[in-house]
Design a protein around this motif. Sequence first.
Motif, PDB file in Angstrom:
ATOM      1  N   LEU A 171       0.835  -1.191   0.000  1.00  0.00           N
ATOM      2  CA  LEU A 171       0.000   0.000   0.000  1.00  0.00           C
ATOM      3  C   LEU A 171       0.874   1.247   0.000  1.00  0.00           C
ATOM      4  O   LEU A 171       1.964   1.261   0.572  1.00  0.00           O
ATOM      5  N   ASP A 172       0.379   2.308  -0.647  1.00  0.00           N
ATOM      6  CA  ASP A 172       1.122   3.557  -0.676  1.00  0.00           C
ATOM      7  C   ASP A 172       0.687   4.454   0.493  1.00  0.00           C
ATOM      8  O   ASP A 172      -0.020   4.012   1.401  1.00  0.00           O
ATOM      9  N   GLU A 173       1.085   5.714   0.438  1.00  0.00           N
ATOM     10  CA  GLU A 173       0.767   6.617   1.549  1.00  0.00           C
ATOM     11  C   GLU A 173      -0.734   6.884   1.681  1.00  0.00           C
ATOM     12  O   GLU A 173      -1.213   7.352   2.711  1.00  0.00           O
ATOM     13  N   ASN A 174      -1.489   6.558   0.626  1.00  0.00           N
ATOM     14  CA  ASN A 174      -2.943   6.724   0.671  1.00  0.00           C
ATOM     15  C   ASN A 174      -3.652   5.439   1.069  1.00  0.00           C
ATOM     16  O   ASN A 174      -4.887   5.346   0.965  1.00  0.00           O
ATOM     17  N   ASP A 175      -2.871   4.445   1.477  1.00  0.00           N
ATOM     18  CA  ASP A 175      -3.409   3.153   1.908  1.00  0.00           C
ATOM     19  C   ASP A 175      -4.157   2.416   0.802  1.00  0.00           C
ATOM     20  O   ASP A 175      -5.152   1.717   1.049  1.00  0.00           O
ATOM     21  N   VAL A 176      -3.681   2.568  -0.431  1.00  0.00           N
ATOM     22  CA  VAL A 176      -4.187   1.774  -1.546  1.00  0.00           C
ATOM     23  C   VAL A 176      -2.984   1.254  -2.327  1.00  0.00           C
ATOM     24  O   VAL A 176      -1.876   1.772  -2.200  1.00  0.00           O
ATOM     25  N   ASN A 177      -3.213   0.222  -3.097  1.00  0.00           N
ATOM     26  CA  ASN A 177      -2.134  -0.285  -3.943  1.00  0.00           C
ATOM     27  C   ASN A 177      -1.937   0.667  -5.116  1.00  0.00           C
ATOM     28  O   ASN A 177      -2.905   1.065  -5.773  1.00  0.00           O
ATOM     29  N   ASP A 178      -0.676   1.035  -5.399  1.00  0.00           N
ATOM     30  CA  ASP A 178      -0.418   2.018  -6.466  1.00  0.00           C
ATOM     31  C   ASP A 178      -0.455   1.404  -7.862  1.00  0.00           C
ATOM     32  O   ASP A 178      -0.265   2.087  -8.857  1.00  0.00           O
ATOM     33  N   GLY A 179      -0.690   0.106  -7.929  1.00  0.00           N
ATOM     34  CA  GLY A 179      -0.789  -0.561  -9.222  1.00  0.00           C
ATOM     35  C   GLY A 179       0.532  -1.133  -9.699  1.00  0.00           C
ATOM     36  O   GLY A 179       0.572  -2.218 -10.283  1.00  0.00           O
ATOM     37  N   TYR A 180       1.616  -0.450  -9.454  1.00  0.00           N
ATOM     38  CA  TYR A 180       2.928  -0.934  -9.895  1.00  0.00           C
ATOM     39  C   TYR A 180       3.376  -2.136  -9.062  1.00  0.00           C
ATOM     40  O   TYR A 180       4.035  -3.046  -9.581  1.00  0.00           O
ATOM     41  N   GLY A 181       3.014  -2.147  -7.796  1.00  0.00           N
ATOM     42  CA  GLY A 181       3.358  -3.265  -6.929  1.00  0.00           C
ATOM     43  C   GLY A 181       2.295  -4.349  -6.904  1.00  0.00           C
ATOM     44  O   GLY A 181       2.273  -5.193  -6.008  1.00  0.00           O
ATOM     45  N   PHE A 182       1.422  -4.344  -7.896  1.00  0.00           N
ATOM     46  CA  PHE A 182       0.333  -5.313  -7.977  1.00  0.00           C
ATOM     47  C   PHE A 182       0.844  -6.592  -8.642  1.00  0.00           C
ATOM     48  O   PHE A 182       1.365  -6.550  -9.760  1.00  0.00           O
ATOM     49  N   PRO A 183       0.718  -7.753  -7.982  1.00  0.00           N
ATOM     50  CA  PRO A 183       1.226  -9.004  -8.572  1.00  0.00           C
ATOM     51  C   PRO A 183       0.470  -9.402  -9.838  1.00  0.00           C
ATOM     52  O   PRO A 183      -0.769  -9.373  -9.862  1.00  0.00           O
ATOM     53  N   LEU A 184       1.196  -9.772 -10.865  1.00  0.00           N
ATOM     54  CA  LEU A 184       0.578 -10.213 -12.111  1.00  0.00           C
ATOM     55  C   LEU A 184      -0.345 -11.398 -11.886  1.00  0.00           C
ATOM     56  O   LEU A 184      -1.391 -11.514 -12.533  1.00  0.00           O
ATOM     57  N   THR A 185       0.031 -12.273 -10.955  1.00  0.00           N
ATOM     58  CA  THR A 185      -0.779 -13.476 -10.730  1.00  0.00           C
ATOM     59  C   THR A 185      -2.202 -13.140 -10.316  1.00  0.00           C
ATOM     60  O   THR A 185      -3.137 -13.879 -10.635  1.00  0.00           O
ATOM     61  N   PHE A 186      -2.420 -12.007  -9.603  1.00  0.00           N
ATOM     62  CA  PHE A 186      -3.779 -11.627  -9.229  1.00  0.00           C
ATOM     63  C   PHE A 186      -4.602 -11.296 -10.476  1.00  0.00           C
ATOM     64  O   PHE A 186      -5.779 -11.629 -10.564  1.00  0.00           O
ATOM     65  N   GLY A 187      -3.978 -10.606 -11.426  1.00  0.00           N
ATOM     66  CA  GLY A 187      -4.670 -10.261 -12.657  1.00  0.00           C
ATOM     67  C   GLY A 187      -5.017 -11.487 -13.479  1.00  0.00           C
ATOM     68  O   GLY A 187      -6.123 -11.612 -14.015  1.00  0.00           O
ATOM     69  N   ILE A 188      -4.067 -12.423 -13.582  1.00  0.00           N
ATOM     70  CA  ILE A 188      -4.306 -13.637 -14.351  1.00  0.00           C
ATOM     71  C   ILE A 188      -5.358 -14.503 -13.675  1.00  0.00           C
ATOM     72  O   ILE A 188      -6.232 -15.082 -14.331  1.00  0.00           O
ATOM     73  N   THR A 189      -5.286 -14.606 -12.350  1.00  0.00           N
ATOM     74  CA  THR A 189      -6.284 -15.390 -11.611  1.00  0.00           C
ATOM     75  C   THR A 189      -7.676 -14.825 -11.846  1.00  0.00           C
ATOM     76  O   THR A 189      -8.638 -15.572 -12.074  1.00  0.00           O
ATOM     77  N   ALA A 190      -7.808 -13.509 -11.800  1.00  0.00           N
ATOM     78  CA  ALA A 190      -9.109 -12.881 -12.030  1.00  0.00           C
ATOM     79  C   ALA A 190      -9.585 -13.116 -13.457  1.00  0.00           C
ATOM     80  O   ALA A 190     -10.744 -13.452 -13.704  1.00  0.00           O
ATOM     81  N   SER A 191      -8.670 -12.966 -14.426  1.00  0.00           N
ATOM     82  CA  SER A 191      -9.037 -13.103 -15.827  1.00  0.00           C
ATOM     83  C   SER A 191      -9.507 -14.510 -16.169  1.00  0.00           C
ATOM     84  O   SER A 191     -10.298 -14.702 -17.088  1.00  0.00           O
TER      85      SER A 191
END
Length: 517
Positions: A253-273
């Motif tokens: 999480l970044d300073e706004n307490d959300v994921n900034d997208g760059y540190g988002f694991p690719l596996t989460f995207g593939i699992t969702a897709s």
Amino acid sequence: MKCTYSKIVLIVFLFSFKPGISQNKISLFSEISYNSIPPVSLSEYKSVQERDKDFQNPNIALGVAISGGGSRAQFFSMGVLLGLEEITEDNSHHKFLNEIDYFSTVSGGCYSAGYYLTILKNKLYQEHQSFNDFYFSKADAYKDYVNKSASILSLLNNSKNEKGDKISMSQQLDLEVLQYDSTNPDNPDKCKTQMLLSDFFVPKGSTLQPFLPMMVANGTAYNNGERIAFMPHVIRGLHINSSLAPNKASICLDENDVNDGYGFPLTFGITASSAFPGVLPKTKFGIKGQDKILCIIDGGASDNMGYKTLMELLQDDTKVNNKNKKALFIDCLGQGKKEPYINDEKIKLISLLETASLYTVQTRYMTFESDIEDAFESYKMPLSNYQIIGFTTLKDHLLKLKKDEAYEKIVTELKNADDDYNNWLKFYDKFRHDLTEQFGELSFTRDKDGEIILATLTRDKFNELTASNILILYEFASHVETKLKITPEEREMLLLSGRFAAFLKAKELKGLLTEHK
């Protein structure tokens, strides 16, 4: 057993519609305040055209969309990618595979692109090795398939499915496709770092240079069917702050307490897709400031070909003129169109479930080519700037060939055979025997046990394949069902059919590598 099950279904049906029971309060649509999913955009990222010019032409924007279709899509498209590496522009050393700037992927198509880009990042550049050489020599050590059974039948056991496994689907994908062991990052047999969206997207102002093509996995919002392209700005705009299912885990999480997208694991995207409803667990994320969650399912529910995101990526590439924006669509739909007629008999429940689940994908596929043409025209890109590779590539070639007595004999054998795997194995064995007899064992690479790898038939032999050879290859590969777990024989035939399809389209694909001044 059938009577018991029918009673259960009837009881559930009657209970669901019992008068006087209201399960949900009325939602006032006039009071819903909702910001749409952030659109595809390249405005905050460095251009992929800044990559090493020794590998790609910065004046051409080349994108590849890979459709869904389970393991059939994964290994047919993997074969196509291997075949694309064997295609080189006439006036340069640029290989088609290296020229690709964008991947837009859906479901099973994410697996092949994800595996290739993982290996490209961690192995090919460092070891100065081709993807073909690596894939067919080290695939035993760096396997590319998920050892998990999943089929439409699991729709009937959805409660168990939603609980997931001891090792979540996203962890399995990381381990078995993206080559990262999240439980043991120091595993010497795996890559040292997890694949993140930052591997594909470099923000403007960063000191880093783009290294890999951009890969976008596509999912679908469960509640309203909107397409979700997994890109950093999209993730950040959704205010995701936790992963809830199938892998309950903390995320950066970044300073706004959300994921900034760059540190988002690719596996989460593939699992969702690839979360086909009822077959694989839905992917769920926590949202900052919301008491509700974001549930994402298979990208095929909104666009099974991945073409919409790809067209938007190409459109937003401001470094390249429209006349040099090119696209390849890898269509992994297996069986061709079914006839509209059925036998006049009771429709079985499982057939009804399967048809209902796939209906959206099938109906959208029917208009795919006209949708592509409309998109190219609306974005003012030449219609000659795209190609489609699929099982129909093999079929179209087969229809042009002269048929002999041996061909007609196989047609008869196929028509008289029951559609079960034991019969398909007999045709596989015949195909394998015929190819080794025709071309000799030296035309193939051997695995670690000394067995020939059928999918490695040397490219110079493709023109010598007979109509009988191609008929068995096409029918076997295109009949592989949409599923996750696959047999070694299915994998071999899909890989070979993908390589052969790319070979058949070599002239047209070379045309996509030509820069228009």
